[in-house]
Design an enzyme around this catalytic site. Structure first.
Site, PDB file in Angstrom:
ATOM      1  N   CYS A 158       5.188  39.789 -10.279  1.00 16.74           N
ATOM      2  CA  CYS A 158       5.521  40.873  -9.343  1.00 16.74           C
ATOM      3  C   CYS A 158       5.716  40.184  -7.997  1.00 16.74           C
ATOM      4  CB  CYS A 158       4.381  41.873  -9.277  1.00 16.74           C
ATOM      5  SG  CYS A 158       4.101  42.772 -10.802  1.00 16.74           S
ATOM      6  N   PRO A 167       7.716  40.181  -1.505  1.00 21.94           N
ATOM      7  CA  PRO A 167       8.820  39.450  -0.859  1.00 21.94           C
ATOM      8  C   PRO A 167       8.841  37.946  -1.100  1.00 21.94           C
ATOM      9  CG  PRO A 167       7.118  39.941   0.754  1.00 21.94           C
ATOM     10  CD  PRO A 167       6.672  40.582  -0.539  1.00 21.94           C
ATOM     11  N   ASP A 173       0.347  39.559  -9.085  1.00 21.02           N
ATOM     12  CA  ASP A 173      -0.064  40.138  -7.799  1.00 21.02           C
ATOM     13  C   ASP A 173       0.632  41.501  -7.711  1.00 21.02           C
ATOM     14  OD1 ASP A 173      -1.197  40.005  -5.140  1.00 21.02           O
ATOM     15  OD2 ASP A 173       0.784  39.493  -4.362  1.00 21.02           O
ATOM     16  N   CYS A 206      -4.439  43.091  -2.812  1.00 20.62           N
ATOM     17  CA  CYS A 206      -4.919  43.222  -1.431  1.00 20.62           C
ATOM     18  C   CYS A 206      -5.602  44.585  -1.291  1.00 20.62           C
ATOM     19  CB  CYS A 206      -3.807  43.018  -0.407  1.00 20.62           C
ATOM     20  SG  CYS A 206      -2.386  44.086  -0.609  1.00 20.62           S
TER      21      CYS A 206
HETATM   22  N1  SAM Z   1       3.341  38.492  -4.549  1.00 21.81           N
HETATM   23  C1  SAM Z   1       4.137  39.053  -3.459  1.00 21.81           C
HETATM   24  C2  SAM Z   1       4.022  38.140  -2.246  1.00 21.81           C
HETATM   25  O1  SAM Z   1       2.989  37.471  -2.089  1.00 21.81           O
HETATM   26  O2  SAM Z   1       4.956  38.093  -1.453  1.00 21.81           O
HETATM   27  C3  SAM Z   1       3.710  40.455  -3.149  1.00 21.81           C
HETATM   28  C4  SAM Z   1       3.831  41.340  -4.378  1.00 21.81           C
HETATM   29  S1  SAM Z   1       3.614  43.052  -4.037  1.00 21.81           S
HETATM   30  C5  SAM Z   1       1.908  43.190  -3.876  1.00 21.81           C
HETATM   31  C6  SAM Z   1       3.936  43.751  -5.611  1.00 21.81           C
HETATM   32  C7  SAM Z   1       5.394  43.710  -6.016  1.00 21.81           C
HETATM   33  O3  SAM Z   1       5.477  44.056  -7.403  1.00 21.81           O
HETATM   34  C8  SAM Z   1       6.280  44.720  -5.303  1.00 21.81           C
HETATM   35  O4  SAM Z   1       7.392  44.068  -4.738  1.00 21.81           O
HETATM   36  C9  SAM Z   1       6.732  45.678  -6.405  1.00 21.81           C
HETATM   37  O5  SAM Z   1       8.040  46.174  -6.214  1.00 21.81           O
HETATM   38  C10 SAM Z   1       6.658  44.788  -7.617  1.00 21.81           C
HETATM   39  N2  SAM Z   1       6.505  45.481  -8.916  1.00 21.81           N
HETATM   40  C11 SAM Z   1       5.858  46.652  -9.159  1.00 21.81           C
HETATM   41  N3  SAM Z   1       5.902  46.950 -10.463  1.00 21.81           N
HETATM   42  C12 SAM Z   1       6.568  45.937 -11.076  1.00 21.81           C
HETATM   43  C13 SAM Z   1       6.930  45.675 -12.429  1.00 21.81           C
HETATM   44  N4  SAM Z   1       6.606  46.527 -13.420  1.00 21.81           N
HETATM   45  N5  SAM Z   1       7.615  44.545 -12.706  1.00 21.81           N
HETATM   46  C14 SAM Z   1       7.946  43.675 -11.708  1.00 21.81           C
HETATM   47  N6  SAM Z   1       7.641  43.882 -10.394  1.00 21.81           N
HETATM   48  C15 SAM Z   1       6.958  45.000 -10.091  1.00 21.81           C
END
Ligand code: SAM
Length: 298
Positions: free
Chosen positions: A91, A94, A162, A224
């Site tokens: 996930c 950004p 994450d 977080c």
């Molecule tokens: N790890 C990233 C960073 O440190 O920059 C932050 C990740 S953020 C907490 C979670 C991300 O997971 C979001 O961008 C969201 O759109 C994405 N997301 C949510 N559900 C998902 C899924 N089923 N598959 C892939 N990405 C997903």
């Protein structure tokens, strides 16, 4: 919104992107204007005085350093990916941890960055471009739909998960101005809210899925969030599955005193950070599976 009358008290952290610049050169460059020192836990992380604003600094603009908090940087550090590995950032937008993984692997091997949200893919692409990483492949899709046995994934060595969370541990004074929408509406996220229940259900599914990849040796689950429902409870719910697949909970940052809430045997392996540590609230769990290569030979 930042309260204009409140003074920032937390140190500012920046991570040197070692794909572009070495840590000592970054210190020399920043030291001309700021009091800067190396962090004592996270490699390539620098500590600056509270309130330091580096948004427009040339080293930030050219991708030599990234504005990344200490707690967030601890997650990819805990995964300890080896050079040459295939690592899945499940996930990823950004992309702060994606490019940290790429740097920890010294630009070798492959980081597959999966992201579901089309709009956030653009942030991810821009982060990767700015970092200069050439070992990152971006996949636009749902992590839950990835077939662990598929040819691209059956050899993945490590997974960083994450996932979307309530963001209840993040401070309003954080430098990251790209707050995603699920954090922006966090006032509705109380520990027992429907939203947190839904997030926890997704987090449990995603963590179980991460553990099902056949060649994976290390899985980091991080949020977080400060809520037990998204942290210890999620980890506890997958423990029987994890153990049946040969995983155990390992203790990253063994000297770090703030561990998981004591709600199950083994929760002392988990890592928590919070405001009292001069950081955002954050949670890290590390699952490790011993492979034949790790076993000592007679
Ligand atoms: N790890 C990233 C960073 O440190 O920059 C932050 C990740 S953020 C907490 C979670 C991300 O997971 C979001 O961008 C969201 O759109 C994405 N997301 C949510 N559900 C998902 C899924 N089923 N598959 C892939 N990405 C997903």
């Amino acid at each position: 919104q930042t309260n204009p009358t409140s003074r920032p008290t937390k140190p500012r952290y920046v991570r040197v992107n070692t794909l572009k610049l070495d840590v000592d050169s970054a210190i020399v460059a920043l030291d001309k204007e700021y009091a800067v020192k190396k962090d004592d836990m996270v490699p390539d992380l620098l500590v600056l005085p509270p309130g330091t604003d580096l948004h427009d600094h040339p080293l930030v603009k050219n991708g030599s350093v990234f504005l990344q908090g200490k707690s967030s940087s601890m997650a990819a550090t805990a995964l300890m990916p080896k050079s040459g590995w295939k690592v899945l950032d499940a996930c990823s937008a950004p992309g702060n941890k994606t490019i940290q993984l790429a740097a920890l692997m010294r630009g070798t091997g492959e980081v597959i960055a999966c992201e579901l949200n089309e709009g956030r893919i653009r942030n991810l692409e821009s982060t990767v471009r700015r970092s200069g990483a050439t070992n990152v492949d971006i996949i636009h899709g749902d992590f839950l739909e990835i077939n662990p046995m598929g040819p691209l994934f059956s050899e993945v060595n490590a997974i960083l998960l994450d996932p979307s969370c309530s963001g209840s541990g993040t401070s309003t004074e954080r430098l990251d101005h790209l707050l995603p929408s699920y954090i922006r509406d966090r006032e509705v996220a109380t520990a027992s809210s429907e939203r947190v229940k839904k997030l926890a259900a997704f987090q449990r599914k995603a963590l179980a899925h991460a553990l099902s990849f056949p060649a994976v040796e290390r899985v980091v689950y991080s949020t977080c969030s400060i809520f037990q429902a998204e942290n210890e409870d999620v980890v506890c719910s997958v423990l029987p599955l994890a153990s049946s697949l040969g995983f155990r909970l390992a203790a990253p940052f063994p000297e770090w005193p703030r561990r998981g809430f004591p709600v199950f045997d083994g929760s002392e392996h988990l890592v928590r950070t919070d405001e009292g540590d001069g950081m955002d609230g954050f949670f890290i769990a590390l699952f490790v599976r011993e492979t034949d290569a790790d076993r000592p030979t007679e």
